[in-house]
Scaffold this active site. Structure first.
Site, PDB file in Angstrom:
ATOM      1  N   ASN A 207       0.931   1.315  -2.097  1.00  0.00           N
ATOM      2  CA  ASN A 207       1.431   2.657  -1.782  1.00  0.00           C
ATOM      3  C   ASN A 207       0.342   3.390  -0.997  1.00  0.00           C
ATOM      4  OD1 ASN A 207       2.435   5.249  -1.730  1.00  0.00           O
ATOM      5  ND2 ASN A 207       2.184   5.622  -3.938  1.00  0.00           N
TER       6      ASN A 207
ATOM      7  N   LYS B 242       0.514   6.198   0.474  1.00  0.00           N
ATOM      8  CA  LYS B 242       0.629   7.665   0.363  1.00  0.00           C
ATOM      9  C   LYS B 242       0.498   8.304   1.758  1.00  0.00           C
ATOM     10  CE  LYS B 242      -1.213   7.169  -4.237  1.00  0.00           C
ATOM     11  NZ  LYS B 242      -1.673   7.810  -5.431  1.00  0.00           N
TER      12      LYS B 242
ATOM     13  N   HIS C 235       7.945   8.556  -8.065  1.00  0.00           N
ATOM     14  CA  HIS C 235       6.488   8.493  -8.203  1.00  0.00           C
ATOM     15  C   HIS C 235       6.015   9.811  -8.832  1.00  0.00           C
ATOM     16  CE1 HIS C 235       2.238   8.453  -7.207  1.00  0.00           C
ATOM     17  NE2 HIS C 235       2.358   7.139  -7.042  1.00  0.00           N
TER      18      HIS C 235
ATOM     19  N   GLU D 270       3.634  11.725  -8.282  1.00  0.00           N
ATOM     20  CA  GLU D 270       3.254  12.793  -7.341  1.00  0.00           C
ATOM     21  C   GLU D 270       4.504  13.511  -6.829  1.00  0.00           C
ATOM     22  OE1 GLU D 270       0.807  10.378  -4.783  1.00  0.00           O
ATOM     23  OE2 GLU D 270      -0.672  10.204  -6.382  1.00  0.00           O
TER      24      GLU D 270
ATOM     25  N   GLU E 288       3.507   3.625 -14.484  1.00  0.00           N
ATOM     26  CA  GLU E 288       2.319   4.253 -13.922  1.00  0.00           C
ATOM     27  C   GLU E 288       1.909   5.436 -14.797  1.00  0.00           C
ATOM     28  OE1 GLU E 288       1.764   3.261  -9.540  1.00  0.00           O
ATOM     29  OE2 GLU E 288       3.025   5.036  -9.607  1.00  0.00           O
TER      30      GLU E 288
ATOM     31  N   GLY F   1      -5.105   7.432  -9.529  1.00  0.00           N
ATOM     32  CA  GLY F   1      -6.142   8.025  -8.688  1.00  0.00           C
ATOM     33  C   GLY F   1      -7.331   8.580  -9.457  1.00  0.00           C
TER      34      GLY F   1
ATOM     35  N   SER G 196      -4.992   3.119 -10.896  1.00  0.00           N
ATOM     36  CA  SER G 196      -6.382   2.673 -10.733  1.00  0.00           C
ATOM     37  C   SER G 196      -6.555   1.172 -10.913  1.00  0.00           C
ATOM     38  CB  SER G 196      -7.308   3.454 -11.676  1.00  0.00           C
ATOM     39  OG  SER G 196      -7.286   4.829 -11.342  1.00  0.00           O
TER      40      SER G 196
END
Ligand code: PEP
Length: 254
Positions: free
Chosen positions: A9, A11, A98, A100, A170, A176, A216
């Site tokens: 991904n 992003k 996702h 985010e 996730e 991140g 991560s």
């Protein structure tokens, strides 16, 4: 047999030339892995999908996907990109839900369900992302949260359509942050997800469902995670932006 998948991904990163150079490097590196039956999916920003789909055309083990799609089919929705548009570019996968998107753009389990529907209607396989926040884990409600995300976001599908989907676990606290789930934590949740799928769709569907880990994951910890019985590969953010680390992660698949 369920598919082993490593997905990157990207992003909102990389300029056009950088995206094409990274794709070219990955195509070259994957050629050295001729005997390995891997499925690699790259999720670039929308605007590069067309070029990268053509670039990766000859490498059947690399597919190009989209990081999102609209929950509307067409019309006056400025800035949106629909599932049929993605399909017209040869896009085979789409990330849905996702964290985010959920936290910055207000996506809900319900809007995810609509997107999954539209993706499937256009022969695009959704990778449905679920995961708990640190607060939810520390409050001990993470299993309930994950179950709700599954029930509201994807369990409305019939068995045949569900079989075309991939789940990505996730944990939000691991995305991140450099904080990866331990092997015990990852296996516990992946097993729980598989059991929850089995309770809804039966053992055979659950056994064939690919469940990816994301958060991560890097070339140092991928091997241990990917060798867990219920982990079928990974959804990789930061470490997918460098060909060397991403290739090492691909090589970590058992
Ligand atoms: C992600 O955003 O899907 C992700 C897993 O990011 P990272 O690997 O950077 O934690």
């Amino acid at each position: 047999m369920r598919k082993k998948i490593v997905a990157g991904n990207w992003k909102m990163n990389l300029l056009k030339e950088e995206a094409q150079a990274l794709t070219a490097e990955l195509i070259g590196m994957i050629k050295d892995e001729e005997s390995r039956p891997v499925n690699v999916i790259l999720f670039p920003p929308f605007i590069y999908i067309n070029a990268l789909t053509q670039q990766a055309n000859a490498e059947t083990r690399i597919s190009i996907g989209a990081q999102n799609c609209s929950d509307k089919l067409s019309g006056a929705y400025t800035g949106e990109v629909s599932a049929p548009m993605l399909a017209s570019l040869g896009c085979k996968y789409v990330l849905v839900g996702h964290s985010e998107r959920r936290s910055y753009y207000g996506e809900t389990n319900q809007s995810c369900a609509t997107k999954i529907d539209l993706a499937l209607q256009n022969n695009i396989s959704p990778i449905y992302c679920i995961g708990e926040t640190l607060n939810e884990r520390e409050s001990g409600i993470h299993f309930d949260i994950l179950k709700k995300q599954l029930e509201e976001g994807i369990f409305y599908l019939n068995k045949e359509d569900f079989s075309k989907c991939i789940i990505a676990y996730e944990p939000v606290w691991a995305i991140g942050t450099g904080k990866t789930a331990s092997s015990d934590q990852a296996q516990e949740i992946h097993k729980f997800i598989r059991q929850t799928v089995a309770a809804k769709y039966g053992n055979e569907t659950a056994e064939n469902c690919s469940i990816l880990y994301g958060g991560s994951c890097n070339d140092q910890n991928a091997k241990e995670l990917f060798n867990l019985p219920d982990v079928d590969g990974g959804l990789i953010g930061g470490a997918s932006l460098k060909s060397r680390s991403f290739t090492n992660i691909i090589k970590s698949l058992p």
